[in-house]
Scaffold this active site. Structure first.
Site, PDB file in Angstrom:
ATOM      1  NE  ARG A  83      78.050  97.142  27.899  1.00  0.00           N
ATOM      2  CZ  ARG A  83      77.238  98.050  27.335  1.00  0.00           C
ATOM      3  NH1 ARG A  83      76.141  98.416  27.936  1.00  0.00           N
ATOM      4  NH2 ARG A  83      77.529  98.547  26.167  1.00  0.00           N
ATOM      5  NE  ARG A 166      81.067 101.176  22.413  1.00  0.00           N
ATOM      6  CZ  ARG A 166      80.191 101.726  21.577  1.00  0.00           C
ATOM      7  NH1 ARG A 166      80.602 102.454  20.567  1.00  0.00           N
ATOM      8  NH2 ARG A 166      78.914 101.552  21.759  1.00  0.00           N
TER       9      ARG A 166
HETATM   10  P1  AMP Z   1      75.967 101.678  25.367  1.00  0.00           P
HETATM   11  O1  AMP Z   1      75.205 102.938  25.112  1.00  0.00           O
HETATM   12  O2  AMP Z   1      75.131 100.578  25.939  1.00  0.00           O
HETATM   13  O3  AMP Z   1      76.777 101.251  24.175  1.00  0.00           O
HETATM   14  O4  AMP Z   1      77.021 102.032  26.516  1.00  0.00           O
HETATM   15  C1  AMP Z   1      78.012 103.024  26.337  1.00  0.00           C
HETATM   16  C2  AMP Z   1      79.140 102.854  27.365  1.00  0.00           C
HETATM   17  O5  AMP Z   1      78.625 102.996  28.694  1.00  0.00           O
HETATM   18  C3  AMP Z   1      79.835 101.478  27.347  1.00  0.00           C
HETATM   19  O6  AMP Z   1      80.849 101.400  26.370  1.00  0.00           O
HETATM   20  C4  AMP Z   1      80.388 101.422  28.785  1.00  0.00           C
HETATM   21  O7  AMP Z   1      81.564 102.224  28.922  1.00  0.00           O
HETATM   22  C5  AMP Z   1      79.285 102.094  29.594  1.00  0.00           C
HETATM   23  N1  AMP Z   1      78.285 101.121  30.101  1.00  0.00           N
HETATM   24  C6  AMP Z   1      76.957 101.041  29.784  1.00  0.00           C
HETATM   25  N2  AMP Z   1      76.358 100.045  30.439  1.00  0.00           N
HETATM   26  C7  AMP Z   1      77.323  99.455  31.196  1.00  0.00           C
HETATM   27  C8  AMP Z   1      77.349  98.349  32.099  1.00  0.00           C
HETATM   28  N3  AMP Z   1      76.252  97.627  32.377  1.00  0.00           N
HETATM   29  N4  AMP Z   1      78.530  98.033  32.698  1.00  0.00           N
HETATM   30  C9  AMP Z   1      79.642  98.745  32.450  1.00  0.00           C
HETATM   31  N5  AMP Z   1      79.697  99.786  31.618  1.00  0.00           N
HETATM   32  C10 AMP Z   1      78.549 100.156  30.988  1.00  0.00           C
END
Ligand code: AMP
Ligand code: ADP
Length: 211
Positions: A83, A166
């Protein structure tokens, strides 16, 4: 392969489907982090406040996490990682160590307004993490997971205010990866506004024909 795109663009939905269809491993950093928060592990304790705010968890934690779960052989889908550019560089180095490389990067293209609509209707199973949508992918029985019978909830970070943050974080910190992978000729753009079956069809087509 890597699934790249704003939150709510359908990466998890497609990764679950495709990994079953093709026998690939599905690695979702969001799912791993949510499990860690639920089980109150050291990682979970450190990550929680960032996740609640809709910010990214620091690179050093994420890179250490991926190093731990990355399979050394067999195909896999990375959903939600990398990310940031430092994460992408660390991934390259890690894979080089196994004499492997990222094959394809799918960009799930979707506007902010559709993202907000998708995430405000998203329902997540509190037990197994399966994902539904009130309108576009409803469970058979309201409030109950089709797969495990668990209770469906709205994720804390799917409230509109956090969703908008986000999306902004995606634009600022993650979208530079579009150019990063474009330069390496690995990027394939998908119209993520199509319905679930249509996006799945397109993914299978690209994997079969190479374009
Ligand atoms: P997601 O389920 O992919 O929307 O991820 C939920 C949350 O997890 C994000 O808003 C970030 O806070 C954290 N997160 C997930 N993957 C990453 C990543 N590769 N780098 C940083 N934070 C992450
Ligand atoms: P991401 O993993 O990119 O954050 P999800 O796969 O969780 O996104 O999808 C976000 C929401 O949108 C979920 O409620 C999901 O059921 C729904 N959804 C996913 N793909 C589509 C689609 N092609 N059309 C309509 N709704 C979708």
């Amino acid at each position: 392969m890597v699934f790249l795109g704003p939150p709510g663009s359908g990466k998890g939905t497609q990764a679950k489907k495709l990994s079953q269809e093709l026998g690939l491993m599905h690695i979702s950093t969001g799912d791993i982090l949510r499990d860690a928060v639920k089980n109150q592990t050291e990682l979970g304790k450190k990550a929680k406040e960032y996740m609640d705010r809709g910010e990214l968890v620091p690179d050093n934690l994420m890179i250490a996490l991926i190093e731990e779960v990355m399979p050394k052989e067999g195909g896999f889908i990375l959903d939600g990682f990398p990310r940031t550019v430092p994460q992408a560089l660390a991934l390259e180095e890690m894979l080089r160590g196994y004499k492997r490389d990222v094959d394809k990067v799918f960009l799930f293209d979707l506007s902010e307004e559709v993202v907000v609509e998708r995430l405000s209707g998203r329902l997540t199973c509190s037990q197994c993490g399966a994902v539904y949508h009130r309108k576009y992918n409803p469970p058979k029985q309201e409030g109950v997971c089709d797969l495990c019978g668990g209770k469906l909830i709205q994720r804390e970070d799917d409230k509109e205010e956090v969703v908008r943050r986000r999306y902004r974080v995606y634009k600022e910190q993650t979208s530079p990866l579009v150019e990063f992978y474009q330069k390496k000729n690995k990027l394939i753009r998908l119209d993520a506004s199509q319905d679930i079956q249509e996006v799945n069809k397109r993914l299978l087509e690209v994997l079969r024909d190479g374009h």
